[in-house]
Design a protein around this motif. Sequence first.
Motif, short mmCIF file in Angstrom:
data_model
loop_
_atom_site.label_atom_id
_atom_site.label_comp_id
_atom_site.label_asym_id
_atom_site.label_seq_id
_atom_site.Cartn_x
_atom_site.Cartn_y
_atom_site.Cartn_z
N MET A 60 0.85 -1.18 0.00
CA MET A 60 0.00 0.00 0.00
C MET A 60 0.89 1.23 0.00
N THR A 61 0.51 2.19 -0.82
CA THR A 61 1.23 3.46 -0.80
C THR A 61 0.25 4.59 -1.07
N VAL A 62 0.60 5.74 -0.54
CA VAL A 62 -0.15 6.96 -0.78
C VAL A 62 0.86 7.99 -1.27
N ILE A 63 0.67 8.45 -2.48
CA ILE A 63 1.56 9.47 -3.03
C ILE A 63 0.81 10.79 -3.13
N GLY A 64 -0.31 10.76 -3.83
CA GLY A 64 -1.20 11.90 -3.82
C GLY A 64 -0.84 13.07 -4.69
N LEU A 65 0.10 12.89 -5.61
CA LEU A 65 0.49 14.00 -6.48
C LEU A 65 -0.12 13.90 -7.87
N GLU A 66 -0.50 12.70 -8.28
CA GLU A 66 -0.94 12.47 -9.65
C GLU A 66 -2.32 13.06 -9.93
N VAL A 67 -3.23 12.90 -9.00
CA VAL A 67 -4.61 13.37 -9.16
C VAL A 67 -4.99 14.10 -7.86
N PRO A 68 -5.60 15.28 -7.96
CA PRO A 68 -5.96 16.01 -6.74
C PRO A 68 -7.21 15.45 -6.06
N HIS A 69 -7.12 14.20 -5.66
CA HIS A 69 -8.20 13.49 -4.97
C HIS A 69 -7.50 12.38 -4.19
N ALA A 70 -7.73 12.33 -2.89
CA ALA A 70 -7.07 11.33 -2.04
C ALA A 70 -7.25 9.93 -2.62
N HIS A 71 -6.17 9.16 -2.62
CA HIS A 71 -6.26 7.78 -3.10
C HIS A 71 -5.13 6.93 -2.54
N ILE A 72 -5.44 5.65 -2.44
CA ILE A 72 -4.50 4.65 -1.96
C ILE A 72 -4.21 3.71 -3.12
N HIS A 73 -2.94 3.38 -3.32
CA HIS A 73 -2.54 2.37 -4.30
C HIS A 73 -2.40 1.04 -3.56
N LEU A 74 -3.09 0.01 -4.02
CA LEU A 74 -2.91 -1.36 -3.52
C LEU A 74 -2.26 -2.15 -4.63
N ILE A 75 -1.12 -2.78 -4.32
CA ILE A 75 -0.30 -3.40 -5.37
C ILE A 75 0.17 -4.79 -4.92
N PRO A 76 -0.14 -5.82 -5.71
CA PRO A 76 0.40 -7.15 -5.40
C PRO A 76 1.93 -7.10 -5.52
N ILE A 77 2.63 -7.51 -4.46
CA ILE A 77 4.09 -7.41 -4.48
C ILE A 77 4.76 -8.70 -4.03
N ASN A 78 5.94 -8.92 -4.60
CA ASN A 78 6.84 -9.99 -4.15
C ASN A 78 8.15 -9.41 -3.67
N GLY A 79 8.36 -8.14 -3.93
CA GLY A 79 9.55 -7.43 -3.49
C GLY A 79 9.34 -5.94 -3.65
N ILE A 80 10.23 -5.16 -3.07
CA ILE A 80 10.07 -3.71 -3.09
C ILE A 80 10.10 -3.14 -4.51
#
Length: 129
Positions: free
Chosen positions: A82-102
Amino acid sequence: MSSIFTKIISGEIPSYKVAENDKFLAFLDIQPIVKGHVLVIPKKPIDYIFDIEDNLLGEFMSFAKSVAKQMDKVFDCKKIGMTVIGLEVPHAHIHLIPINGIADMDFGKAKLSLPSEEMESIAKMIKEA
C-alpha cells in the motif's frame, strides 16, 4: 474540486470497478505498475488524505483492507503493498499493489498496458474473491 476520479465516481468515465459502497470506490489503475494494481478512493472529493476527518479515514482504511484481502485471494504474491503518493490526481487515493519485493512498487518503471479483456478479467476475479 473536479478530477478524473470525480468523473469515474459519477460514471462519466468508465472504470474497472472491484469494490464499491456508499462512501468509497476501488478500481483498477489503467496504467498499472503490476497486474492487479488497484486504486481506492473516497467518493467525497478531498485532495489530501490527511485532510480526511478521522472517522472517515478509519473507514477508508477498513475499506482498503477489505479490498486488499480480496486481492490476496487472487494474486500469487507475498503481500499486497500500500502506498499513498497523492500527487498524480488532486483526490485522495491509496494504491494497492500485489508485491513480491520492493521493486514491484517502483513508480518510476514503465507502466503496463493491458488489453481491456484482461483488465475486465482481473476486476471480475477481485470482485468475486
